[in-house]
Design an enzyme around this catalytic site. Sequence first.
Site, PDB file in Angstrom:
ATOM      1  NE  ARG A 123     -28.055 -50.794  11.392  1.00 59.41           N
ATOM      2  CZ  ARG A 123     -27.547 -51.776  12.153  1.00 59.41           C
ATOM      3  NH1 ARG A 123     -28.337 -52.580  12.834  1.00 59.41           N
ATOM      4  NH2 ARG A 123     -26.263 -51.972  12.211  1.00 59.41           N
ATOM      5  CE  LYS A 158     -16.162 -50.978  -0.146  1.00 65.18           C
ATOM      6  NZ  LYS A 158     -16.464 -52.316  -0.668  1.00 65.18           N
ATOM      7  N   PRO A 159     -21.035 -51.292  -1.178  1.00 68.04           N
ATOM      8  CG  PRO A 159     -22.183 -52.542  -2.786  1.00 68.04           C
ATOM      9  CD  PRO A 159     -21.564 -51.191  -2.546  1.00 68.04           C
ATOM     10  CB  ALA A 160     -19.370 -56.461   1.531  1.00 70.85           C
ATOM     11  N   GLY A 168     -18.546 -52.940   9.933  1.00 74.74           N
ATOM     12  CA  GLY A 168     -17.573 -53.938   9.511  1.00 74.74           C
ATOM     13  C   GLY A 168     -16.611 -54.241  10.645  1.00 74.74           C
ATOM     14  CB  SER A 169     -13.303 -55.838  10.583  1.00 78.80           C
ATOM     15  OG  SER A 169     -12.633 -54.963   9.710  1.00 78.80           O
ATOM     16  CB  THR A 170     -12.539 -53.756  15.509  1.00 82.58           C
ATOM     17  OG1 THR A 170     -13.765 -54.289  16.012  1.00 82.58           O
ATOM     18  CG2 THR A 170     -12.024 -52.712  16.466  1.00 82.58           C
ATOM     19  N   GLY A 192     -12.547 -50.232  10.762  1.00 75.78           N
ATOM     20  CA  GLY A 192     -13.187 -49.089  11.425  1.00 75.78           C
ATOM     21  C   GLY A 192     -12.160 -48.153  12.038  1.00 75.78           C
ATOM     22  CD  GLU A 209     -22.910 -52.649  13.867  1.00 75.64           C
ATOM     23  OE1 GLU A 209     -22.103 -53.400  14.481  1.00 75.64           O
ATOM     24  OE2 GLU A 209     -23.636 -53.028  12.954  1.00 75.64           O
ATOM     25  CB  CYS A 254     -21.452 -57.472  14.572  1.00 73.94           C
ATOM     26  SG  CYS A 254     -22.892 -56.604  14.005  1.00 73.94           S
ATOM     27  CD  GLU A 313     -17.303 -60.273  16.050  1.00 74.55           C
ATOM     28  OE1 GLU A 313     -16.424 -59.570  15.522  1.00 74.55           O
ATOM     29  OE2 GLU A 313     -18.492 -59.947  16.070  1.00 74.55           O
ATOM     30  CB  SER A 370     -32.056 -56.724  15.278  1.00 71.79           C
ATOM     31  OG  SER A 370     -30.753 -57.110  15.614  1.00 71.79           O
TER      32      SER A 370
END
Length: 517
Positions: free
Chosen positions: A194, A209-211, A265-267, A270, A287, A321, A419, A479
């Site tokens: 995306r 950079k992937p998780a 990812g996480s707030t 972010g 996001e 999410c 969440e 989605s």
Amino acid sequence: MAILLSLGRFTLGRAVGVGFAKINGISLIRRTMHLQQNQAFVNGKWVGARSGETFEITNPANEQVIGTVPDMDVDDVNEAIGSAYDAFYDKGWHNSTAKERAALLKKWFHLLEINRQEIARIMTAESGKPIAESLGEISYGNSFVEWFAEEARRIYGEIVPTPQANRQMMLVKQPVGVAGLITPWNFPHAMITRKASAAIAAGCTVVIKPAEDTPLTALALTKLAEEAGFPKGVFNVITSSRKNAASIGELLCKSEKVAAISFTGSTEVGRLLYKQCSDGIKRIGLELGGNAPFIVFSSADLDKAVTGAMNSKFRNCGQTCISANRFLIQDEIHDEFIARLTEKIKALKIGDGSHDGVQIGPLINHSQVNKVTEFVEDAKQKGAHVVYGGHQLSQHGALFFEPTIITHLRDDMRLYKEEIFGPVVSVIRFKTEEEALQIANASQRGLAGYFYSNDLNQVFRVSKLLETGMIGINEGLISSAEAAFGGIKESGIGREGSKYGIDEYVYIKYLCYGSLE
Ligand code: ADP
């Protein structure tokens, strides 16, 4: 720059089998490939970390090691940024045409389609996702590559009517440069495509950079990007363990060679990246987490609402999410809805996602299991009712949690406010539309929301007043590559997918041609 495209033919190395893909009604049969890699990809080469360090990837279903990848640090990432920068400026990617970029993306898309089974195998092994869901994510993730291949050729500028006769005014869109993309584990494929396909369509180069939990899927996509023939340095993927994530994130945000950051990812992370980008006034797309309300009004079709609830809550074991997080059910239908939903929850098949028919796999790691357990215990202690479930399922493995439904939630419970990211349905009973909206909007998160109603006036009122960036109206799965994905409030900035997804990676340049005769 000459970009060589060999569109008619796929040159595949290390063929292992036959892949079938149907693209726009046309069946393709090609040799498929081994895609599991144990190195990162920088400047068109497969490389290890300079330090030589690696880290292990485990299967959450049984905690067995399934691979190792380089544990890269800031020195490695600096090199990747440099190669993306050189590819953009010196080697001329910024001069590539939209048609060339679209052709490369289409080629990548075809390879992704043909190799879907092998990608799904890797994804299920490292994420625990049931194989049917991995295949579903691959369709979804691939659709972004196809979509942005098409959008690449429609990044139009404008000629603006001028107020002075001797002037011509033009607005053109140019790629921003190097984009740093940081992605999460819950959609190891789609969160990369995306971002990356939008960035590449716009004319940017990328450092991904992937998780740390799911780098193998990222590297499988990369192998196919290499096969597709992106020029050296356009597509770079660096892998790191959690211990290096913060310093790498800081480098990507602060490097003068990086023009834009996109993060899912996480707030918490972010927020940190947003601050780090402020020094260089760097463009950032975020996001972040949601806290999605799922409201069922008394006029709703209950069968549709129950189906929507199952889809929205239990996909990826509740680890998305946009998963419904707070179920608000109107008084008159509350008991009936709970009874029907509970029957469906009891029927879910739990186990290793690679086994046939499994619908609920493990959670991703121990910290997720601990979080879900703590939230449920907190609610129990404060007086919530567990209708079904509520425990870890150690007979399946250390990371399994029972699909659960809990009612009588109160606003002092963590389940109510935060969440959960797990297979737990938390129910709040309400009496009026105003009360439902007040509860739904009493959150600083605003990613997705859902509501079910057959009252047309109510549908219009609630659509307008619900404070989320996306709303499913009588629908639990929303989605799509064609849709603008993103949140309001603390759930993020910018949009991904849709025609707007390109905007994150281009800037508008105003050209004023003056003194014309
Ligand atoms: P989760 O808690 O679900 O793993 P995170 O936001 O922590 O979500 O992780 C999402 C992505 O962000 C992963 O690729 C992770 O490695 C990365 N990450 C984690 N911490 C940082 C950080 N301080 N700076 C940059 N990236 C980070």
